[in-house]
Design an enzyme around this catalytic site. Structure first.
Site, short mmCIF file in Angstrom:
data_model
loop_
_atom_site.label_atom_id
_atom_site.label_comp_id
_atom_site.label_asym_id
_atom_site.label_seq_id
_atom_site.Cartn_x
_atom_site.Cartn_y
_atom_site.Cartn_z
N SER A 76 19.70 -13.09 -61.24
CA SER A 76 20.91 -13.65 -60.63
C SER A 76 22.14 -13.53 -61.50
O SER A 76 23.25 -13.45 -60.97
CB SER A 76 20.67 -15.12 -60.26
OG SER A 76 20.19 -15.84 -61.38
N HIS B 20 18.51 -12.82 -54.16
CA HIS B 20 19.63 -11.87 -54.13
C HIS B 20 19.24 -10.52 -53.54
O HIS B 20 20.06 -9.60 -53.52
CB HIS B 20 20.21 -11.68 -55.53
CG HIS B 20 20.69 -12.96 -56.13
ND1 HIS B 20 21.94 -13.47 -55.89
CD2 HIS B 20 20.06 -13.87 -56.90
CE1 HIS B 20 22.07 -14.63 -56.52
NE2 HIS B 20 20.94 -14.90 -57.14
N LYS C 162 22.59 -16.79 -49.32
CA LYS C 162 23.25 -15.70 -50.03
C LYS C 162 23.50 -14.56 -49.04
O LYS C 162 24.38 -14.67 -48.21
CB LYS C 162 22.45 -15.34 -51.26
CG LYS C 162 22.58 -16.50 -52.27
CD LYS C 162 21.65 -16.49 -53.43
CE LYS C 162 21.97 -17.71 -54.30
NZ LYS C 162 20.89 -18.12 -55.15
C1 LIG Z 1 20.42 -19.34 -55.75
C2 LIG Z 1 19.05 -19.12 -56.24
C3 LIG Z 1 18.04 -20.04 -55.98
C4 LIG Z 1 18.31 -21.36 -55.32
O1 LIG Z 1 18.51 -21.22 -53.96
P1 LIG Z 1 19.34 -22.34 -53.19
O2 LIG Z 1 19.00 -22.14 -51.77
O3 LIG Z 1 20.77 -22.07 -53.50
O4 LIG Z 1 18.87 -23.66 -53.73
C5 LIG Z 1 16.76 -19.74 -56.38
N1 LIG Z 1 16.50 -18.60 -57.04
C6 LIG Z 1 17.45 -17.71 -57.36
C7 LIG Z 1 17.09 -16.46 -58.09
C8 LIG Z 1 18.77 -17.95 -56.97
O5 LIG Z 1 19.72 -17.09 -57.31
#
Ligand SMILES: *Cc1c(COP(=O)(O)O)cnc(C)c1O
Length: 388
Positions: free
Chosen positions: A177, A205, A236
């Site tokens: 991320s 992602h 995302k």
């Molecule tokens: C954003 C993210 C999460 C968390 O997801 P949310 O739905 O925002 O709580 C988990 N793992 C990764 C790799 C992320 O980038």
């Protein structure tokens, strides 16, 4: 003595690590409005530009009319409504799995999976750069916790060989991320198979973004049938919010029984699920969004490396500029802000010490002109100050 919060906060400020949310006066999109000014937004995770898409909004509004604003209960009481069920089925089909299960956030999905599957007799093996929610999930599970060198299948293999744990779970981000690079999933799957371990991929992602149908890292790398657990988020690439876990019927039934972050929490509003059904369909069908994104990525990387910035080995919309010192990253973020660009600096402990960076993210909502404008601003700042 006692709760000396004043000193903790002061220390945080001295380290240039004091954090504060910005108050946005606009929906997520190409532009961001704050403090009465418009900025080009280069820091959201809305990679496909679906968060503020007209069709997705319309589905959300229509479903809110039909299903109300809230689900009213957890999934196992009476909060699991028809749109939740439809979305789980669509996600299972999209990811080529028997079943999928919704969670209210990705953070909760990761905590839930690991605590449901692991206990003291087990071990979890995590890439050093895994997302905080995966690290927390591993620690909370009570399993023995091991970290291996980033994207290093040999380092993982050595740790696995020494383990006599009952269950061995290997967990990685599909796309990291804060770096944007991708896990070497085939090599990791080889090592897992060789050592009788399961592989779990957090594709927060990758879902929607990678593979020609947006099925994510596992399809892009051809390892879908070698990965026992897939976690994906909806907030995302898919532009809404929430998360899911996909896998075998047996895995999902296990999570329904034992994943406490699934059981003891209110189901997401059905309108979110209904909107996600539409954004998922668009992500599957509108390959043009991914093609546009790929062009923007290429364009940005070319321009930024010509300016002499340190890029990461990333082919994804996450294109961080590695700066190093916290204050230099803050200064660059501030200088860009003055020029009308919103890009937050990412500092430790989110990234390792000495690796503060500007996490530039690209979106299908951007135009090539936006990237040109950002590159011009970076060039002007670089000419003025050699630190950044
Ligand atoms: C954003 C993210 C999460 C968390 O997801 P949310 O739905 O925002 O709580 C988990 N793992 C990764 C790799 C992320 O980038």
């Amino acid at each position: 003595m006692g709760f000396d919060l004043t000193e903790d906060l002061a220390a945080r400020r001295r380290q240039h690590r004091f954090r504060q949310p910005l108050v946005m006066d606009s929906p997520c999109g190409r532009h961001a409005r704050l403090d009465g000014r418009n900025y080009l937004n280069f820091c959201s995770n809305d990679y496909l530009g679906l968060a503020n898409d007209g069709d997705v909004i319309e589905a959300f509004q229509k479903a809110a009319g039909e299903w109300g604003a809230g689900s009213g209960a957890s999934h196992l009481v009476c909060g699991h409504q028809r749109p939740h069920q439809d979305l789980e089925e669509a996600l299972a089909e999209h990811t080529g799995r028997e079943r999928a299960l919704l969670f209210s956030t990705g953070y909760m999905a990761n905590l839930g999976v690991m605590s449901a599957l692991l206990g003291k007799a087990d071990a979890v093996f995590e890439d050093r750069l895994n997302h905080a929610s995966l690290l927390d999930g591993g620690l909370l599970s009570g399993a023995r916790f091991r970290r291996f060198a980033h994207n290093d299948a040999d380092s993982l293999h050595r740790l696995l060989q020494r383990s006599d744990a009952r269950r061995k779970l290997v967990v990685v981000d599909g796309v990291f991320s804060m770096d944007g690079d991708e896990a070497p999933l085939a090599a990791l799957a080889d090592v897992c198979e060789h050592n009788d371990a399961w592989l779990m991929v957090d594709d927060a992602h990758g879902i929607g973004v990678l593979d020609e149908k947006g099925r994510g890292s596992l399809f892009a790398q051809g390892v879908n049938d070698r990965t026992q657990i897939l976690m994906g988020t909806l907030g995302k690439g898919l532009g809404t919010g929430g998360a899911f876990v996909a896998g075998s019927t047996e895995l999902i039934e296990t999570l329904i029984q034992f994943a406490r972050t699934f059981i003891y929490t209110t189901a997401m509003p059905a309108a979110v699920a209904a909107a996600t059904l539409v954004s998922l369909k668009k992500a599957q069908q509108e390959n043009g969004r991914r093609e546009k994104l790929a062009d923007l990525i290429k364009h940005f990387r070319h321009g930024a490396s010509e300016l002499g910035y340190s890029l990461m080995p990333s082919q994804t919309p996450i294109q961080p500029l590695l700066i190093g010192r916290d204050e230099d990253a803050m200064a660059l973020s501030g200088a860009l802000r003055e020029k009308g660009f919103l890009i937050t600096a990412i500092r430790p402990p989110t990234v390792p010490e000495g690796e503060a960076r500007l996490r530039v993210t690209l979106s299908a909502a951007h135009d090539p002109d936006d990237v040109d404008a950002l590159l011009a601003a970076l060039a002007a700042i670089r000419n003025r100050n050699s630190n950044v």
